[in-house]
Structure formats: structure tokens, C-alpha cells
Scaffold this active site. Sequence first.
Site, mmCIF file in Angstrom:
data_model
loop_
_atom_site.group_PDB
_atom_site.id
_atom_site.type_symbol
_atom_site.label_atom_id
_atom_site.label_comp_id
_atom_site.label_asym_id
_atom_site.label_seq_id
_atom_site.Cartn_x
_atom_site.Cartn_y
_atom_site.Cartn_z
ATOM 1 N N CYS A 10 0.727 -1.344 -0.074
ATOM 2 C CA CYS A 10 0.177 0.203 0.161
ATOM 3 C C CYS A 10 0.714 1.212 0.007
ATOM 4 O O CYS A 10 0.434 2.156 -0.699
ATOM 5 C CB CYS A 10 -0.988 -0.039 1.331
ATOM 6 N N ILE B 249 21.257 4.342 5.587
ATOM 7 C CA ILE B 249 22.313 4.693 6.478
ATOM 8 C C ILE B 249 23.556 4.509 6.047
ATOM 9 O O ILE B 249 24.525 5.062 6.689
ATOM 10 C CB ILE B 249 21.710 4.286 7.746
HETATM 11 P P1 NAD Z 1 12.687 1.621 8.956
HETATM 12 O O1 NAD Z 1 13.199 1.903 10.342
HETATM 13 O O2 NAD Z 1 12.371 0.153 8.687
HETATM 14 O O3 NAD Z 1 13.509 2.293 7.756
HETATM 15 C C1 NAD Z 1 14.094 3.472 7.835
HETATM 16 C C2 NAD Z 1 15.051 3.523 6.512
HETATM 17 O O4 NAD Z 1 15.576 4.882 6.613
HETATM 18 C C3 NAD Z 1 16.214 2.696 6.741
HETATM 19 O O5 NAD Z 1 16.397 2.289 5.299
HETATM 20 C C4 NAD Z 1 17.296 3.706 7.155
HETATM 21 O O6 NAD Z 1 18.677 2.913 6.568
HETATM 22 C C5 NAD Z 1 16.941 4.821 6.451
HETATM 23 N N1 NAD Z 1 17.705 6.025 7.311
HETATM 24 C C6 NAD Z 1 17.518 6.155 8.615
HETATM 25 N N2 NAD Z 1 18.190 7.097 8.802
HETATM 26 C C7 NAD Z 1 18.862 7.680 7.712
HETATM 27 C C8 NAD Z 1 19.359 8.693 7.390
HETATM 28 N N3 NAD Z 1 19.928 9.661 8.242
HETATM 29 N N4 NAD Z 1 19.877 9.028 6.034
HETATM 30 C C9 NAD Z 1 19.480 7.805 5.167
HETATM 31 N N5 NAD Z 1 18.734 6.976 5.602
HETATM 32 C C10 NAD Z 1 18.248 7.053 6.646
HETATM 33 O O7 NAD Z 1 11.167 2.356 8.815
HETATM 34 P P2 NAD Z 1 9.898 2.251 7.921
HETATM 35 O O8 NAD Z 1 9.063 1.332 8.319
HETATM 36 O O9 NAD Z 1 10.367 2.319 6.364
HETATM 37 O O10 NAD Z 1 9.373 3.743 8.120
HETATM 38 C C11 NAD Z 1 9.775 5.037 7.817
HETATM 39 C C12 NAD Z 1 8.858 6.065 8.517
HETATM 40 O O11 NAD Z 1 7.907 6.124 7.474
HETATM 41 C C13 NAD Z 1 8.472 6.068 9.720
HETATM 42 O O12 NAD Z 1 8.298 7.493 9.893
HETATM 43 C C14 NAD Z 1 6.935 5.445 9.330
HETATM 44 O O13 NAD Z 1 5.908 5.717 10.360
HETATM 45 C C15 NAD Z 1 6.475 5.966 7.972
HETATM 46 N N6 NAD Z 1 5.649 5.013 7.216
HETATM 47 C C16 NAD Z 1 4.521 5.849 6.877
HETATM 48 C C17 NAD Z 1 3.552 5.426 5.882
HETATM 49 C C18 NAD Z 1 2.555 5.951 5.159
HETATM 50 O O14 NAD Z 1 1.683 5.552 4.693
HETATM 51 N N7 NAD Z 1 2.497 7.450 5.467
HETATM 52 C C19 NAD Z 1 3.778 3.955 5.833
HETATM 53 C C20 NAD Z 1 4.930 3.242 6.622
HETATM 54 C C21 NAD Z 1 5.751 3.803 7.178
#
Ligand code: NAD
Length: 309
Positions: A142, A201
Site C-alpha cells: 500500500c 544509512i
Molecule cells: P525503517 O526504520 O524500517 O527504515 C528506515 C530507513 O531509513 C532505513 O532504510 C534506514 O537506513 C533509513 N535511514 C534512517 N536514517 C537515515 C539517514 N540519516 N539517512 C539516510 N537513510 C536513513 O522505517 P519504515 O518502516 O520504512 O518507516 C519509515 C517512516 O515512514 C516512519 O516514520 C513510518 O511511520 C513512516 N511510514 C509511513 C507510511 C505512510 O503511509 N505514510 C507507511 C509506512 C511507514
Amino acid sequence: MSCKVVLAQGISTSYREELKNTIKARNIRPKLVGFLANEDPAAAKYAEWTAKTCAETGVEFELRTCARNDLEDKIIEANQDAGVHGIMVYYPVFGDRQDQYLQQVVDVSKDVEGLHHKYIYNMYHNIRFLDAAKTKKCIIPCTPLGLVKVMEYVGVYNGILPHGNRLHGRVVTIINRSEIVGRPLAALLANDGAKVYSVDINGIQEFHRGVGLQLKKHEVTETTLKVEDVLPLSDVVITGVPSPTYKVPSNLIREGAVCINFSTFKNFDGDEIKKKAAIYVPAVGKVTVAMLERNLVRLYDYQLQDRES
Ligand code: NAD
């Protein structure tokens, strides 16, 4: 400042209207069950939006809360219940590999989130249909699907090109390479023809289909590039860093870029980004929920077809 701020509410309107009209015209009542087995306020918020949107569109939504150790049995119960057409789980539950196991426990025919291995495999391999006759489209996760719809809405997809090639020539940076959003999104956009810099990261990978899109599905190459190299090259910057302090450096953004944030936190400095971007989408959650419902109606139809055949 000539930046246009585009809100998820507006982007999701046409999808919600279409769902509402379809459900009403066909006099159907697809049922979605959401499982909440964590204390995450973001998950509770997402469940709240889901309930609200479902009520508007005519989808029956039931939120079932349970202890995380009971979740597997509860999912199996819902799998076996013909009155439940779609199942979703608010992750993280255990926050480790057990969550990946639970994603596979949800029956593939009811997986509205598109997290089952079959859907993920097909997405990475650019297999768009479940059947040889091409009558059943694959379910796409989604949030990545919602981000594709955001990009279509703001005009990043070029409608005069054939489906499957509509991002040819576009350069996209995605700051997030999670298995839930960032990596599948990079694959989807590269399969549609974009050159994608996927930032996490630890470094940057490039996803692409080669010069002239000669490859049928994307390939991935490691790079030694840095964020400061790729941002100035990017037509689109999508970010999902789960940190309240992280900000994408606005000074590196290309003049006139499209900037989209899907993190719960504001990864762009709102004032600064509006000085550079042509289009700024500060959040996408409502589009994600609309895609969830769209996937539900699709699965409802597939279940109907399977019963009739
Ligand atoms: P996650 O923790 O699984 O992944 C985070 C990603 O960001 C990793 O790939 C990490 O390496 C990268 N990252 C972290 N810090 C970084 C930096 N300083 N520079 C570059 N890359 C960096 O998280 P996720 O499940 O992917 O969720 C991420 C965000 O998205 C959260 O805030 C979550 O709530 C949000 N989210 C939103 C929706 C939506 O529909 N709006 C859906 C899912 C997740």
C-alpha cells in the site's frame, strides 16, 4: 515562493469517490479486519484513519485488538472466515523476524497490504498479473503504491509514454530502504523506467533498467555516491527517515524538484523546501489508506471469481 503544496487528502479524493461509487453501485460490502497488537500511537492513528475512510466509502472495517502472542491464532481464524475479505496487521508487532513470519501467515487471497512473498516476488520481478490470462492484477504494497499514485497525480508520470515506461528519463532519490517501503518503491519506480538512487544509512544503490530501458526488470548496482551527489541530479526526492531531527538538506535540492515526505516526522524544513521545490507533498498517509481499500475491493472480486469458477 511559487511552490505548490499538495495534500494527501486531495490526492486521495478521486480514489475514495471511485471506491464509494463502485461499492454502492454493486451493492457489495467488503469486510476488512485490522489487527492491533502493539502500543504504537502511529499504528493507532493509522487504524483511526482506516476506520474513518472505510465508513465513508462503504467498507466494513473491524479493528481487533489482541496480545501479540495471540495474533497468529487470530489471523488464522480470520483466514478461515469467508465473511472476512481482507486482513491487515499494524506492524511492528515483535519488531524482528517474527513479524516477517506473521506477514506470511495472512492468507495470500486476503493480504490487502501486499506483503505476502508471492506479491513481493512478483513486484521485484516486474510480473504484473497473477494469472496467464492477465485478468488478475498483482497486489502491490500500500505505501509504495500510494507513493506511485502521488507521483502520477503531480505529473511525474508521463502519460504519453506506454504503461510500464512512464518514468523513462526521470531521476528519483528515495531516502529510506526499508523492506516495507523504500526498497519496494525503488523497484517499482525503476521497473516503470526511472533511475532511482536508493539511500539508506549505509550508502546509495542505483536501481535502473539500463540505457533505453533495455532490461525487462530493474537491476541494482552499488555506488560510492553520497547524498550531496544525488540530490542535485534528482527530479523527485522522496524521504521516509523515522527521526524527528533528520532534515533533507534543502540547499542541495534541484530547483523545481518534486519533494515528497512519507515519514511520520517532517523530513523537509517546510519553509526552506518551498523556496526550491516546484511541488511539495508533506504527507501521504491518506493515500495509503485509499490504496488499502482499493486492494481490498480487488481481493473481494478475486475471491468471488474463485468461488464462481
Ligand atoms: P525503517 O526504520 O524500517 O527504515 C528506515 C530507513 O531509513 C532505513 O532504510 C534506514 O537506513 C533509513 N535511514 C534512517 N536514517 C537515515 C539517514 N540519516 N539517512 C539516510 N537513510 C536513513 O522505517 P519504515 O518502516 O520504512 O518507516 C519509515 C517512516 O515512514 C516512519 O516514520 C513510518 O511511520 C513512516 N511510514 C509511513 C507510511 C505512510 O503511509 N505514510 C507507511 C509506512 C511507514
